[in-house]
Design a protein around this motif. Structure first.
Motif, PDB file in Angstrom:
ATOM      1  N   ALA A 106      11.109 -60.424 -18.763  1.00 40.87           N
ATOM      2  CA  ALA A 106      10.832 -59.022 -19.097  1.00 40.87           C
ATOM      3  C   ALA A 106      10.119 -58.301 -17.964  1.00 40.87           C
ATOM      4  O   ALA A 106      10.475 -57.167 -17.611  1.00 40.87           O
ATOM      5  N   THR A 107       9.135 -58.943 -17.369  1.00 43.73           N
ATOM      6  CA  THR A 107       8.403 -58.332 -16.260  1.00 43.73           C
ATOM      7  C   THR A 107       9.336 -58.031 -15.095  1.00 43.73           C
ATOM      8  O   THR A 107       9.255 -56.967 -14.479  1.00 43.73           O
ATOM      9  N   CYS A 108      10.243 -58.936 -14.802  1.00 44.40           N
ATOM     10  CA  CYS A 108      11.176 -58.743 -13.696  1.00 44.40           C
ATOM     11  C   CYS A 108      12.106 -57.558 -13.947  1.00 44.40           C
ATOM     12  O   CYS A 108      12.363 -56.751 -13.051  1.00 44.40           O
ATOM     13  N   ILE A 109      12.603 -57.436 -15.169  1.00 45.17           N
ATOM     14  CA  ILE A 109      13.507 -56.320 -15.486  1.00 45.17           C
ATOM     15  C   ILE A 109      12.782 -54.991 -15.377  1.00 45.17           C
ATOM     16  O   ILE A 109      13.291 -54.036 -14.787  1.00 45.17           O
ATOM     17  N   VAL A 110      11.586 -54.912 -15.925  1.00 41.65           N
ATOM     18  CA  VAL A 110      10.798 -53.668 -15.852  1.00 41.65           C
ATOM     19  C   VAL A 110      10.503 -53.316 -14.392  1.00 41.65           C
ATOM     20  O   VAL A 110      10.670 -52.170 -13.969  1.00 41.65           O
ATOM     21  N   ALA A 111      10.068 -54.291 -13.606  1.00 40.97           N
ATOM     22  CA  ALA A 111       9.719 -54.042 -12.202  1.00 40.97           C
ATOM     23  C   ALA A 111      10.946 -53.627 -11.385  1.00 40.97           C
ATOM     24  O   ALA A 111      10.865 -52.703 -10.565  1.00 40.97           O
ATOM     25  N   SER A 112      12.080 -54.276 -11.600  1.00 39.76           N
ATOM     26  CA  SER A 112      13.282 -53.932 -10.825  1.00 39.76           C
ATOM     27  C   SER A 112      13.780 -52.535 -11.177  1.00 39.76           C
ATOM     28  O   SER A 112      14.211 -51.783 -10.301  1.00 39.76           O
ATOM     29  N   ASP A 113      13.703 -52.178 -12.449  1.00 43.86           N
ATOM     30  CA  ASP A 113      14.110 -50.834 -12.867  1.00 43.86           C
ATOM     31  C   ASP A 113      13.207 -49.778 -12.236  1.00 43.86           C
ATOM     32  O   ASP A 113      13.691 -48.780 -11.689  1.00 43.86           O
ATOM     33  N   ALA A 114      11.900 -49.998 -12.289  1.00 43.72           N
ATOM     34  CA  ALA A 114      10.950 -49.040 -11.702  1.00 43.72           C
ATOM     35  C   ALA A 114      11.145 -48.926 -10.192  1.00 43.72           C
ATOM     36  O   ALA A 114      11.109 -47.826  -9.637  1.00 43.72           O
ATOM     37  N   ALA A 115      11.363 -50.051  -9.533  1.00 46.17           N
ATOM     38  CA  ALA A 115      11.558 -50.043  -8.076  1.00 46.17           C
ATOM     39  C   ALA A 115      12.795 -49.247  -7.710  1.00 46.17           C
ATOM     40  O   ALA A 115      12.767 -48.415  -6.792  1.00 46.17           O
ATOM     41  N   ARG A 116      13.886 -49.476  -8.411  1.00 47.86           N
ATOM     42  CA  ARG A 116      15.142 -48.793  -8.086  1.00 47.86           C
ATOM     43  C   ARG A 116      15.071 -47.310  -8.396  1.00 47.86           C
ATOM     44  O   ARG A 116      15.623 -46.485  -7.676  1.00 47.86           O
ATOM     45  N   LYS A 117      14.385 -46.944  -9.464  1.00 49.11           N
ATOM     46  CA  LYS A 117      14.262 -45.531  -9.824  1.00 49.11           C
ATOM     47  C   LYS A 117      13.344 -44.777  -8.876  1.00 49.11           C
ATOM     48  O   LYS A 117      13.475 -43.568  -8.708  1.00 49.11           O
ATOM     49  N   ARG A 118      12.408 -45.467  -8.256  1.00 47.90           N
ATOM     50  CA  ARG A 118      11.387 -44.808  -7.425  1.00 47.90           C
ATOM     51  C   ARG A 118      11.844 -44.532  -5.999  1.00 47.90           C
ATOM     52  O   ARG A 118      11.386 -43.583  -5.372  1.00 47.90           O
ATOM     53  N   ALA A 119      12.764 -45.335  -5.464  1.00 47.76           N
ATOM     54  CA  ALA A 119      13.120 -45.180  -4.053  1.00 47.76           C
ATOM     55  C   ALA A 119      14.616 -45.383  -3.840  1.00 47.76           C
ATOM     56  O   ALA A 119      15.298 -46.012  -4.646  1.00 47.76           O
ATOM     57  N   ASP A 120      15.089 -44.857  -2.725  1.00 51.62           N
ATOM     58  CA  ASP A 120      16.497 -44.982  -2.345  1.00 51.62           C
ATOM     59  C   ASP A 120      16.713 -46.341  -1.689  1.00 51.62           C
ATOM     60  O   ASP A 120      16.690 -46.473  -0.468  1.00 51.62           O
ATOM     61  N   VAL A 121      16.867 -47.355  -2.531  1.00 53.74           N
ATOM     62  CA  VAL A 121      17.087 -48.727  -2.089  1.00 53.74           C
ATOM     63  C   VAL A 121      18.294 -49.280  -2.824  1.00 53.74           C
ATOM     64  O   VAL A 121      18.757 -48.696  -3.808  1.00 53.74           O
ATOM     65  N   LYS A 122      18.786 -50.423  -2.357  1.00 50.42           N
ATOM     66  CA  LYS A 122      19.874 -51.111  -3.040  1.00 50.42           C
ATOM     67  C   LYS A 122      19.349 -52.444  -3.559  1.00 50.42           C
ATOM     68  O   LYS A 122      18.764 -53.212  -2.797  1.00 50.42           O
ATOM     69  N   LEU A 123      19.561 -52.679  -4.834  1.00 52.22           N
ATOM     70  CA  LEU A 123      19.227 -53.989  -5.386  1.00 52.22           C
ATOM     71  C   LEU A 123      20.266 -54.994  -4.918  1.00 52.22           C
ATOM     72  O   LEU A 123      21.467 -54.731  -4.975  1.00 52.22           O
ATOM     73  N   ILE A 124      19.800 -56.138  -4.445  1.00 54.31           N
ATOM     74  CA  ILE A 124      20.695 -57.204  -4.015  1.00 54.31           C
ATOM     75  C   ILE A 124      20.951 -58.150  -5.179  1.00 54.31           C
ATOM     76  O   ILE A 124      22.087 -58.480  -5.496  1.00 54.31           O
ATOM     77  N   GLU A 125      19.877 -58.579  -5.824  1.00 52.42           N
ATOM     78  CA  GLU A 125      19.991 -59.545  -6.913  1.00 52.42           C
ATOM     79  C   GLU A 125      18.795 -59.421  -7.842  1.00 52.42           C
ATOM     80  O   GLU A 125      17.686 -59.143  -7.399  1.00 52.42           O
ATOM     81  N   VAL A 126      19.042 -59.632  -9.132  1.00 50.92           N
ATOM     82  CA  VAL A 126      17.981 -59.810 -10.116  1.00 50.92           C
ATOM     83  C   VAL A 126      18.248 -61.175 -10.734  1.00 50.92           C
ATOM     84  O   VAL A 126      19.236 -61.364 -11.437  1.00 50.92           O
TER      85      VAL A 126
END
Length: 182
Positions: A106-126
């Protein structure tokens, strides 16, 4: 409107199959993942409209009973998070590399969502607790400033309820490491 994501985590693999079945029988949800995770737990992730996801998670909670460990619903999940969980991202090269490692799914999903919404980055893997002793992590790439912003936003989003094991930013990764993370 972006879809929601819902998570149920249970401490029994057999219960996980029952929970999955009950959750996916709710109309309007799509199964993202359902599988055992370390150490002997089981996670179920569904996506869809918020009301459908809420109904699905409610059914899962009822079915899980004493085996329930954790639940999570995020309305308006960033589309890239679901794609990164499924392993279908479109990252061709790594500029700066950022990662957050967490103690729970759960912590990982919340953190990855917040990170992606906050900056112009590309997620590689969750990566959700597969072969990690129950821990989870995500990786992302982009311009170094954006990666720093994203990593900091992910950590801030889970302050007070989740445990971050480690966070890091590498401004320019070596080609050998790029081959490892892609």
């Amino acid at each position: 409107m972006k879809p929601a994501i819902g998570l149920i985590e249970v401490c029994s693999v057999a219960s996980g199959f029952e929970v999955t079945d009950s959750m996916v029988k709710v109309a309007g949800v799509e199964l993202v993942e359902a599988h055992p995770v370390c150490p002997g737990k089981f996670i179920v992730l569904v996506t869809g409209r918020l009301s459908d996801v809420q109904s699905s998670v409610d059914k899962g909670i009822d079915k899980a009973g004493e085996f329930l460990i954790d639940t999570l619903i995020i309305p308006n999940i960033h589309d890239d998070v679901v794609r990164a969980i499924r392993g279908i991202t479109d990252v061709d090269f790594v500029e700066a590399l950022g990662s957050i490692e967490t103690m729970t799914v759960a912590t990982c999903i919340v953190a990855s969502d917040a990170a992606r919404k906050r900056a112009d980055v590309k997620l590689i893997e969750v990566r959700l607790a597969m072969g990690l002793g129950g821990k989870s992590y995500f990786t992302l790439t982009g311009e170094v400033g954006a990666v720093r912003t994203a990593v900091n936003a992910g950590c801030k989003a889970v302050q007070g309820f989740g445990i971050v094991v480690h966070k890091m930013v590498i401004p320019k990764v070596h080609k050998s490491l790029e081959n490892v993370v892609l």
